[in-house]
Motif scaffolding. Structure first.
Motif, mmCIF file in Angstrom:
data_model
loop_
_atom_site.group_PDB
_atom_site.id
_atom_site.type_symbol
_atom_site.label_atom_id
_atom_site.label_comp_id
_atom_site.label_asym_id
_atom_site.label_seq_id
_atom_site.Cartn_x
_atom_site.Cartn_y
_atom_site.Cartn_z
ATOM 1 N N GLN A 124 30.862 6.097 -10.665
ATOM 2 C CA GLN A 124 30.615 5.211 -9.522
ATOM 3 C C GLN A 124 31.101 3.790 -9.811
ATOM 4 O O GLN A 124 30.894 3.262 -10.907
ATOM 5 C CB GLN A 124 29.110 5.138 -9.205
ATOM 6 C CG GLN A 124 28.475 6.419 -8.722
ATOM 7 C CD GLN A 124 26.987 6.247 -8.468
ATOM 8 O OE1 GLN A 124 26.288 5.585 -9.227
ATOM 9 N NE2 GLN A 124 26.489 6.849 -7.400
ATOM 10 N N ASN A 125 31.729 3.188 -8.793
ATOM 11 C CA ASN A 125 32.022 1.744 -8.817
ATOM 12 C C ASN A 125 32.788 1.313 -10.063
ATOM 13 O O ASN A 125 32.496 0.274 -10.663
ATOM 14 C CB ASN A 125 30.713 0.941 -8.721
ATOM 15 C CG ASN A 125 29.893 1.326 -7.499
ATOM 16 O OD1 ASN A 125 30.381 1.323 -6.379
ATOM 17 N ND2 ASN A 125 28.647 1.705 -7.733
ATOM 18 N N LYS A 148 29.180 4.099 -14.587
ATOM 19 C CA LYS A 148 29.220 3.207 -13.425
ATOM 20 C C LYS A 148 29.578 1.777 -13.833
ATOM 21 O O LYS A 148 29.331 1.344 -14.950
ATOM 22 C CB LYS A 148 27.878 3.231 -12.694
ATOM 23 C CG LYS A 148 26.682 2.729 -13.498
ATOM 24 C CD LYS A 148 25.389 2.803 -12.669
ATOM 25 C CE LYS A 148 24.193 2.268 -13.447
ATOM 26 N NZ LYS A 148 22.953 2.274 -12.635
ATOM 27 N N GLU A 204 32.917 8.256 -6.783
ATOM 28 C CA GLU A 204 32.857 7.492 -5.542
ATOM 29 C C GLU A 204 32.996 5.994 -5.790
ATOM 30 O O GLU A 204 32.661 5.476 -6.854
ATOM 31 C CB GLU A 204 31.550 7.776 -4.786
ATOM 32 C CG GLU A 204 30.291 7.305 -5.469
ATOM 33 C CD GLU A 204 29.050 7.443 -4.590
ATOM 34 O OE1 GLU A 204 29.173 7.816 -3.423
ATOM 35 O OE2 GLU A 204 27.947 7.155 -5.097
ATOM 36 N N ASN A 205 33.540 5.334 -4.753
ATOM 37 C CA ASN A 205 33.583 3.866 -4.711
ATOM 38 C C ASN A 205 34.319 3.264 -5.902
ATOM 39 O O ASN A 205 33.848 2.323 -6.541
ATOM 40 C CB ASN A 205 32.160 3.289 -4.630
ATOM 41 C CG ASN A 205 31.379 3.843 -3.457
ATOM 42 O OD1 ASN A 205 31.932 4.120 -2.391
ATOM 43 N ND2 ASN A 205 30.084 4.029 -3.643
#
Length: 481
Positions: free
Chosen positions: A322-323, A288, A349-350
């Motif tokens: 993530q991110n 992340k 995601e994201n």
């Protein structure tokens, strides 16, 4: 006349009932689909909560107290070793790298040790192969006795690399990269490389013949470059905030490792095979808040090559991204090609992916020598600027090293993309190719908008590709069963 009216009324009633049943079934199917998707993302949340955090003693072991010299020239391998050993023997804590430039060979971590870099600390890794002892490692999905990774841990628990300093592999076209045999990296005819007949292919052949790993001794004269950071058969690990540049080969390589968090890492390395992060045979891995600017795939999830992957037989699963920001690279998030033990439960995601040098956003690559079951891949909330080739590529015929066919037909199924915006989609929005006996199956694009793409898709042996509220070049796309 009355009888005819009764028959007509019965037909109307039957038709209405049938319509209601059809609508009910359709709604139920959609509800089940939404429920399955919801439960899949809920599973991601459960995995994240299950990953234990690393914890360390507050005791600090400053490498300068063990003889380290911050002049960028003095070799500090022994100072690092002494500090790490002392920390481990005393129950763990923080091995501190203060501001300054520290040259070293291989760093081997121990359990309960956090290697922490101050903001202006830079570890310069030697490019002398003799500074990297032979250890049990892996090279392109095949286990081998080879040069130690620059930072290495095997069978350790509760380990970390943290801080905002820099890890500099110092690789370039005058040292490690030239071993790749790539003309773009300084190689010329007559210079030895990994491609020589006694090197890479000999290792692959050993694995195919079942030669024990302890007898696959490479190192000097074989030109197989070391990984940068490899945690091998470790549990509960953290890499946080560091900047990594100029890697010899793969950069972050958790192999047979469980429960690892990679958070806030910035990678900028454009050498050959400079994958940003390669989880292999690993589970419960959270990546992340990272930036990947790489010479190869930004993230490439692996599970072993051919016979060696089938021997180990540990699928990579519960991999979460993530991110993150993906800049240059062959692919944003890639699964394969060393994938013989399979991959499942991947969540992305994201993320932001944007570079004219980024080839693909999401990619799965395998073939009938690799095999593997790849399933349950969930992607949502991506902002994609430019990709050269395609947004989603699912390929069972990946071929880069000559003949790559065999008797291990792969499986690719259950891949979902949702809430994706793409400004420049390249040649295809979706490129998917499977076998007649094993089609690529159950692909969903929901709430996806792709602009400036040459062709909507390129499909061969694909079953159930569902386009839900998906627009390509402003045209709504219909599903294909």
């Amino acid at each position: 006349m009355i009888a005819n009216k009764i028959i007509t009324l019965k037909k109307i009633a039957f038709t209405a009932t049938a319509s209601l049943l059809f609508v009910s079934c359709a709604e139920k199917k959609m509800a089940n689909s939404n429920s399955e998707e919801f439960s899949s993302w809920k599973k991601m949340d459960v995995v994240i909560k299950s990953i234990p955090e690393t914890k360390f003693s507050n005791t600090i072991y400053n490498i300068n107290d063990f003889g380290a010299v911050a002049d960028g020239k003095t070799l500090n391998t022994v100072a690092f070793q002494k500090a790490i050993q002392k920390c481990a023997v005393n129950g763990g804590g923080q091995v501190l790298v203060p501001n300054g430039k520290y040259l070293t060979g291989a760093i081997h971590l121990e359990s309960n040790v956090n290697l922490h870099l101050e903001d202006n600390a830079e570890i310069l890794f030697s490019f002398n192969p003799k500074d990297y002892p032979i250890v049990h490692t892996s090279w392109e999905g095949t286990e081998v006795m080879n040069y130690s990774p620059l930072i290495y841990a095997k069978n350790k628990t509760n380990i970390a690399i943290t801080g905002k300093g820099t890890l500099n592999g110092q690789a370039d076209s005058t040292n490690w990269w030239i071993w790749s045999g790539g003309k773009n990296y300084g190689w010329k005819k007559g210079i030895p490389s990994q491609n020589d007949p006694t090197n890479r292919e000999v290792l692959v052949d050993m694995a195919e013949k079942g030669v024990p790993v302890a007898e696959r001794v490479f190192g000097e004269g074989r030109y197989l470059r070391p990984n940068f950071i490899e945690f091998f058969e470790c549990n509960k690990a953290l890499i946080k905030d560091v900047k990594i540049i100029n890697a010899p080969f793969w950069i972050l390589h958790p192999i047979k490792t469980n429960n690892m968090i990679i958070d806030g890492v910035t990678i900028n390395s454009h050498g050959p095979n400079n994958d940003g992060c390669d989880p292999e045979y690993s589970q419960n891995i959270l990546i992340k808040n990272c930036i990947f600017n790489t010479g190869d795939d930004c993230i490439a999830i692996k599970s072993g090559r051919d016979a060696d992957g089938r021997r180990v037989a540990i699928p990579s699963k519960n991999i979460i991204v993530q991110n993150c920001k993906m800049v240059d690279g062959h692919g944003g998030v890639v699964i394969g090609s060393e994938i013989s033990a399979g991959v499942n439960n991947v969540f992305v995601e994201n993320c932001v992916m944007d570079s004219p040098n980024l080839d693909r956003a999401i990619r799965i690559k395998t073939n009938s020598k690799r095999g593997g079951i790849i399933e349950n891949i969930f992607v949502r909330n991506l902002e994609v600027g430019t990709v050269k080739e395609c947004v989603l590529k699912l390929n069972m015929f990946y071929n880069v090293y000559g003949s790559q066919t065999g008797n291990f037909i792969p499986t690719i199924r259950n891949v979902s993309l949702e809430n994706i915006n793409v400004k420049n989609g390249g040649k295809y929005s979706v490129w998917a190719e499977g076998y007649a006996a094993s089609p690529v199956e159950n692909i969903t694009l929901k709430n996806v908008k792709i602009q400036k793409v040459d062709s909507i898709y390129r499909l061969k042996n694909v079953k159930n590709i569902n386009f839900i509220n998906t627009y390509i070049n402003d045209q709504k796309v219909k599903s294909i069963n």
